[in-house]
Design a protein around this motif. Sequence first.
Motif, PDB file in Angstrom:
ATOM      1  N   SER A   1      18.365 -14.606   9.647  1.00  0.00           N
ATOM      2  CA  SER A   1      18.707 -15.321  10.887  1.00  0.00           C
ATOM      3  C   SER A   1      17.713 -15.028  12.003  1.00  0.00           C
ATOM      4  N   ALA A   2      17.130 -13.839  11.972  1.00  0.00           N
ATOM      5  CA  ALA A   2      16.195 -13.456  13.037  1.00  0.00           C
ATOM      6  C   ALA A   2      14.797 -13.996  12.812  1.00  0.00           C
ATOM      7  N   TYR A   3      14.518 -14.516  11.606  1.00  0.00           N
ATOM      8  CA  TYR A   3      13.144 -14.890  11.271  1.00  0.00           C
ATOM      9  C   TYR A   3      12.607 -16.001  12.170  1.00  0.00           C
ATOM     10  N   ALA A   4      13.317 -17.103  12.294  1.00  0.00           N
ATOM     11  CA  ALA A   4      12.821 -18.231  13.095  1.00  0.00           C
ATOM     12  C   ALA A   4      12.679 -17.875  14.571  1.00  0.00           C
ATOM     13  N   PRO A   5      13.685 -17.229  15.208  1.00  0.00           N
ATOM     14  CA  PRO A   5      13.490 -16.831  16.606  1.00  0.00           C
ATOM     15  C   PRO A   5      12.308 -15.887  16.795  1.00  0.00           C
ATOM     16  N   MET A   6      12.119 -14.952  15.856  1.00  0.00           N
ATOM     17  CA  MET A   6      10.989 -14.034  15.983  1.00  0.00           C
ATOM     18  C   MET A   6       9.665 -14.758  15.800  1.00  0.00           C
ATOM     19  N   LEU A   7       9.632 -15.757  14.911  1.00  0.00           N
ATOM     20  CA  LEU A   7       8.418 -16.547  14.714  1.00  0.00           C
ATOM     21  C   LEU A   7       8.030 -17.260  16.010  1.00  0.00           C
ATOM     22  N   LEU A   8       9.005 -17.857  16.687  1.00  0.00           N
ATOM     23  CA  LEU A   8       8.730 -18.543  17.947  1.00  0.00           C
ATOM     24  C   LEU A   8       8.284 -17.548  19.019  1.00  0.00           C
ATOM     25  N   LEU A   9       8.925 -16.381  19.039  1.00  0.00           N
ATOM     26  CA  LEU A   9       8.522 -15.356  20.016  1.00  0.00           C
ATOM     27  C   LEU A   9       7.100 -14.892  19.747  1.00  0.00           C
ATOM     28  N   GLN A  10       6.762 -14.660  18.492  1.00  0.00           N
ATOM     29  CA  GLN A  10       5.403 -14.256  18.141  1.00  0.00           C
ATOM     30  C   GLN A  10       4.395 -15.356  18.491  1.00  0.00           C
ATOM     31  N   LEU A  11       4.824 -16.614  18.388  1.00  0.00           N
ATOM     32  CA  LEU A  11       3.917 -17.724  18.674  1.00  0.00           C
ATOM     33  C   LEU A  11       3.450 -17.700  20.122  1.00  0.00           C
ATOM     34  N   VAL A  12       4.359 -17.400  21.058  1.00  0.00           N
ATOM     35  CA  VAL A  12       4.005 -17.411  22.480  1.00  0.00           C
ATOM     36  C   VAL A  12       3.552 -16.045  22.976  1.00  0.00           C
ATOM     37  N   THR A  13       3.580 -15.040  22.107  1.00  0.00           N
ATOM     38  CA  THR A  13       3.072 -13.722  22.503  1.00  0.00           C
ATOM     39  C   THR A  13       1.757 -13.454  21.764  1.00  0.00           C
ATOM     40  N   THR A  14       1.842 -12.963  20.545  1.00  0.00           N
ATOM     41  CA  THR A  14       0.627 -12.647  19.782  1.00  0.00           C
ATOM     42  C   THR A  14      -0.259 -13.867  19.576  1.00  0.00           C
ATOM     43  N   GLY A  15       0.344 -14.973  19.124  1.00  0.00           N
ATOM     44  CA  GLY A  15      -0.450 -16.168  18.833  1.00  0.00           C
ATOM     45  C   GLY A  15      -1.172 -16.705  20.054  1.00  0.00           C
ATOM     46  N   LEU A  16      -0.451 -16.851  21.151  1.00  0.00           N
ATOM     47  CA  LEU A  16      -1.049 -17.407  22.361  1.00  0.00           C
ATOM     48  C   LEU A  16      -2.028 -16.442  23.001  1.00  0.00           C
ATOM     49  N   ALA A  17      -1.781 -15.157  22.886  1.00  0.00           N
ATOM     50  CA  ALA A  17      -2.674 -14.176  23.507  1.00  0.00           C
ATOM     51  C   ALA A  17      -4.015 -14.080  22.782  1.00  0.00           C
ATOM     52  N   GLU A  18      -4.014 -14.209  21.451  1.00  0.00           N
ATOM     53  CA  GLU A  18      -5.223 -13.943  20.676  1.00  0.00           C
ATOM     54  C   GLU A  18      -5.998 -15.184  20.248  1.00  0.00           C
ATOM     55  N   GLU A  19      -5.310 -16.172  19.698  1.00  0.00           N
ATOM     56  CA  GLU A  19      -6.020 -17.268  19.030  1.00  0.00           C
ATOM     57  C   GLU A  19      -6.884 -18.136  19.934  1.00  0.00           C
ATOM     58  N   PRO A  20      -6.524 -18.390  21.212  1.00  0.00           N
ATOM     59  CA  PRO A  20      -7.456 -19.138  22.073  1.00  0.00           C
ATOM     60  C   PRO A  20      -8.802 -18.438  22.251  1.00  0.00           C
ATOM     61  N   GLY A  21      -8.831 -17.130  21.975  1.00  0.00           N
ATOM     62  CA  GLY A  21     -10.098 -16.409  22.057  1.00  0.00           C
ATOM     63  C   GLY A  21     -10.831 -16.371  20.737  1.00  0.00           C
ATOM     64  N   TRP A  22     -10.180 -15.801  19.700  1.00  0.00           N
ATOM     65  CA  TRP A  22     -10.871 -15.592  18.428  1.00  0.00           C
ATOM     66  C   TRP A  22     -11.236 -16.902  17.752  1.00  0.00           C
ATOM     67  N   ARG A  23     -10.252 -17.782  17.586  1.00  0.00           N
ATOM     68  CA  ARG A  23     -10.525 -19.012  16.846  1.00  0.00           C
ATOM     69  C   ARG A  23     -11.010 -20.139  17.754  1.00  0.00           C
ATOM     70  N   ASP A  24     -10.385 -20.329  18.909  1.00  0.00           N
ATOM     71  CA  ASP A  24     -10.721 -21.481  19.752  1.00  0.00           C
ATOM     72  C   ASP A  24     -12.075 -21.323  20.426  1.00  0.00           C
ATOM     73  N   PHE A  25     -12.380 -20.133  20.902  1.00  0.00           N
ATOM     74  CA  PHE A  25     -13.653 -19.907  21.593  1.00  0.00           C
ATOM     75  C   PHE A  25     -14.746 -19.420  20.645  1.00  0.00           C
ATOM     76  N   ALA A  26     -14.482 -18.306  19.956  1.00  0.00           N
ATOM     77  CA  ALA A  26     -15.560 -17.626  19.227  1.00  0.00           C
ATOM     78  C   ALA A  26     -15.961 -18.336  17.946  1.00  0.00           C
ATOM     79  N   LEU A  27     -14.987 -18.789  17.144  1.00  0.00           N
ATOM     80  CA  LEU A  27     -15.319 -19.333  15.833  1.00  0.00           C
ATOM     81  C   LEU A  27     -16.213 -20.576  15.896  1.00  0.00           C
ATOM     82  N   PRO A  28     -15.929 -21.589  16.727  1.00  0.00           N
ATOM     83  CA  PRO A  28     -16.837 -22.744  16.770  1.00  0.00           C
ATOM     84  C   PRO A  28     -18.252 -22.372  17.183  1.00  0.00           C
ATOM     85  N   ARG A  29     -18.374 -21.436  18.113  1.00  0.00           N
ATOM     86  CA  ARG A  29     -19.713 -21.037  18.545  1.00  0.00           C
ATOM     87  C   ARG A  29     -20.447 -20.282  17.438  1.00  0.00           C
TER      88      ARG A  29
END
Length: 317
Positions: A139-167
Motif C-alpha cells: 500500500s505504501a509503494y505508490a505514495p512513496m514512488l510519487l514522493l520520491q518523484l518530487v524529491t530525489t527525481g526532481l532534485a537530481e535528474e534535471p541536472g544529470w540527465r537533462d543538463f549534463a547528458l546531452p552536452r
Amino acid sequence: MPATRPNPMVRLGRLIRRHPLIAFFALANALSWTAWLPYVLSLNGLGVLPFRVPEILGTSQFAGALPGAYLGPITAAFLVTAIVDGRNGLRAWAGRLWRWRVAPRWYAITLLAAPAGMVLTGIAFSGGQIAAPSLAAISAYAPMLLLQLVTTGLAEEPGWRDFALPRLQSRFSPLSASFILGPLWALWHAPLFLTEWGGYPDAAWWRPLAFAGFCIAFNIVMSWVFNRSGQSLPLSMLMHVSVNTFASVLWFEMFPAFDEDGFFAALFVGAAVAAVAIVIGTRGTLGCTMAPSSSTAGTGIASAERAEEHGTTRVSP
C-alpha cells in the motif's frame, strides 16, 4: 589609456561559458556538499557536532540529505544554463521536464523493469529465498514512488540527465558519455557515506565502491531510457525512483536475509547485467543517433538540444 580589467563576475561568466560542464559538476558538488556538512558532522554522521537531524517519516534523510540534493544538480543546471544559453536554453532545458507524451511501453519499462530486475537479482543472490511483502508495504509503494518523484527525481535528474547528458553526448559517443557521467554521479553522493544514509559507521569499507559501480552501470540504463524516450525527463525520473522506491519499501521485506552490504552488492550486479544487455542490444549507441560534434562542445546549446528545439530530435527505432 591602460586597459581596464574585466569585472570579476564578467570573467566568471566567460569561464562558465567556456567550460559549462566543468562549471556544472563543480557547482553541483560545492552546493550539495556545503549543505550536507551539518548532516555529516551531526550525531547522524561523524558526531563532531552535538545534535541530531530531526526524523521525518522515520528517517533523517529528508531533513539531512534532501536540502543539499535540491541545492545541487538542479540549481547548478539552472544557473549554468541561464549563463551559457540564456532564455532559449532555459526553455529547452525546462521543456524536457514536461515531456510526458511518450509511448505507453516506456512507462511500463520505467515502472516495472527496475523492480522486476531487482526481484530476479534478489532471487539469484538469495538462492531462491523470497517472501511475500506485507499489505502495508504494498500500500505504501505508490505514495512513496510519487514522493520520491518530487524529491530525489526532481532534485537530481534535471541536472544529470537533462543538463549534463546531452552536452556530453554532443562531444563523445553515448557510451563514453555514460562512462564519464556515471563516476561523477557517484562522486556527488560521496559525503553521504559518512552519515546514516550510507550506513556509517557500520557499513563495509567496500560499500561506496559497490555503489559507484552501480552508478556507472545504471547510468548506462538511464542514458538508454533518456535517449529512447525522446529525451523525456519524467521517464528518467520514473526509472531512477523506481529503483529507490523498491529498495526502500519492498526489498528487505521480500529478501529479509539480506543485510545492507549484501543489498549494495546485489544492486551493482543487477545493474551491470542490465547495462551489458543494453550495450550489446544497441551496439553501444544507447538509443542515440546524434553524432558527436566537437564544434558545439562547451559553447551554447549542444547539438541535440538545437535539433530538439526545431523538432528534429531523433532516436533509434
